[in-house]
Enzyme design. Structure first.
Site, PDB file in Angstrom:
ATOM      1  N   HIS A 196      -0.988 141.863  80.022  1.00 17.83           N
ATOM      2  CA  HIS A 196      -1.197 140.710  80.568  1.00 17.83           C
ATOM      3  C   HIS A 196      -1.857 140.775  82.150  1.00 17.83           C
ATOM      4  CE1 HIS A 196       2.729 140.419  82.129  1.00 17.83           C
ATOM      5  NE2 HIS A 196       2.679 139.643  83.048  1.00 17.83           N
ATOM      6  N   LYS A 200      -5.038 143.410  87.323  1.00 23.44           N
ATOM      7  CA  LYS A 200      -4.786 143.566  88.875  1.00 23.44           C
ATOM      8  C   LYS A 200      -5.337 144.985  89.034  1.00 23.44           C
ATOM      9  CE  LYS A 200      -1.106 140.378  89.350  1.00 23.44           C
ATOM     10  NZ  LYS A 200       0.399 139.929  89.132  1.00 23.44           N
TER      11      LYS A 200
END
Ligand SMILES: [Fe+2]
Length: 335
Positions: A196, A200
């Site tokens: 998920h 990043k």
């Protein structure tokens, strides 16, 4: 009639040049509910397998323009696992060895009882199914290991998030159990949980590690991890569901989340689950911007945001689950 006729018909390629034998075998196959395509020589056999898929091949050894072994060799070049049953008149040992070495699945010595055909066919199909199942398990576990390595690399940048994805996945799987999801759904949910925050990976450390609140610009960049992550995973066709789930894991039930301000049930079901377990894991762990809190406090925070941030039904199921689990753990520790 064979039970297979109830479902999609099993398609069999019959390669046999002797007309009477050909006819009796193909008639028997049809009678038992199989779909049979028959050819009489090697060349036609080669052309046919290039045009359509088959579940099983039945091939004679001696053909007018070559041998069944030649055919087998060609088949194994690109149809690695289709069962290939060799029909032989002789049962010659050397021939059988050659066929086996080339990947023959089984032998039928002519003349044989046509009533035995379904048994032979089912035995070979079953073996193939087992092999496919084993291979897919192997591939799945390899996929998870590869992804885990990737996530470990991502989380190594920030000691606070290390193990976060793995723990989120564990909570997601607890929800999957409680919601009685199917194996495939569990797989999709677990993969989405592990991946998920993959977006990043491109975020600057200055934002990831910042302990004070983010500036508007920085916040905008941080939000983009949902879109970046979804785009990365979306490159893999088989994972388009996972990509959508990742994109929406920061949507809020009241429609004020990001990136698309989706509301209520317009948010993918698994994204709604992920939002809950992700938030819970963040609250109970030490983060750069907050100290860890107790499960009770975390659940209070979660349920007080039911209907605004979180799906109210799902958040209650999750709270129940955590409370029961911690009661059970306490009991286990006591005993
Ligand atoms: Fe996130």
């Amino acid at each position: 009639m064979h039970s297979n006729s109830l479902h999609k018909k099993i398609k069999i390629l019959l390669v046999e040049d002797e007309k009477v034998t050909h006819r009796s075998i193909s008639k028997a196959l049809e009678r038992h509910g199989y779909d049979c395509v028959g050819v009489y020589n090697l060349q036609d056999a080669l052309n046919t397998i290039k045009q359509q898929p088959f579940d099983l091949i039945l091939s004679d050894v001696i053909l007018p323009d070559g041998t069944g072994i030649d055919f087998l060799e060609e088949v194994r070049k690109y149809l690695f696992s289709v069962p290939f049953v060799v029909l032989t008149a002789s049962g010659k040992k050397s021939l059988m060895q050659k066929a086996l070495a080339n990947g023959a699945s089984d032998f039928l010595t002519k003349p044989f009882n046509l009533e035995n055909l379904p048994t032979i066919i089912e035995r070979n199909l079953e073996r193939r199914r087992l092999e496919d199942y084993k291979n897919s398990k192997k591939r799945t576990s390899m996929l998870f290991k590869t992804i885990q390595a990737l996530i470990t690399a991502l989380e190594a940048k920030d000691s606070y998030t290390s193990g976060h994805s793995r723990r989120v996945a564990r909570y997601a799987l607890m929800m999957a159990e409680a919601l009685k999801l199917t194996e495939h759904e569990k797989f999709i949910l677990e993969l989405s949980a592990i991946l998920h925050d993959i977006g990043k990976i491109g975020m600057p450390d200055s934002i990831l590690k910042k302990s004070t609140s983010l500036l508007d610009m920085e916040y905008k960049t941080a939000k983009e991890h949902t879109i970046i992550g979804s785009n990365i995973v979306g490159k893999i066709d088989e994972l388009h569901e996972v990509a959508a789930i990742i994109r929406h894991h920061h949507e809020r039930f009241d429609g004020t989340g990001y990136p698309d301000s989706l509301k209520g049930e317009a948010i993918p079901y698994f994204s709604r689950i992920l939002a809950i377990v992700d938030a819970y894991e963040s609250i109970v762990s030490d983060r750069v911007y907050s100290k860890q809190k107790s499960p009770e406090t975390a659940l209070e925070e979660l349920t007080s945001n039911a209907g605004t941030q979180f799906d109210p039904v799902l958040v209650n199921i999750f709270a129940e689950l955590i409370r029961n689990t911690s009661i059970r753990e306490r009991q286990n520790n006591a005993s």
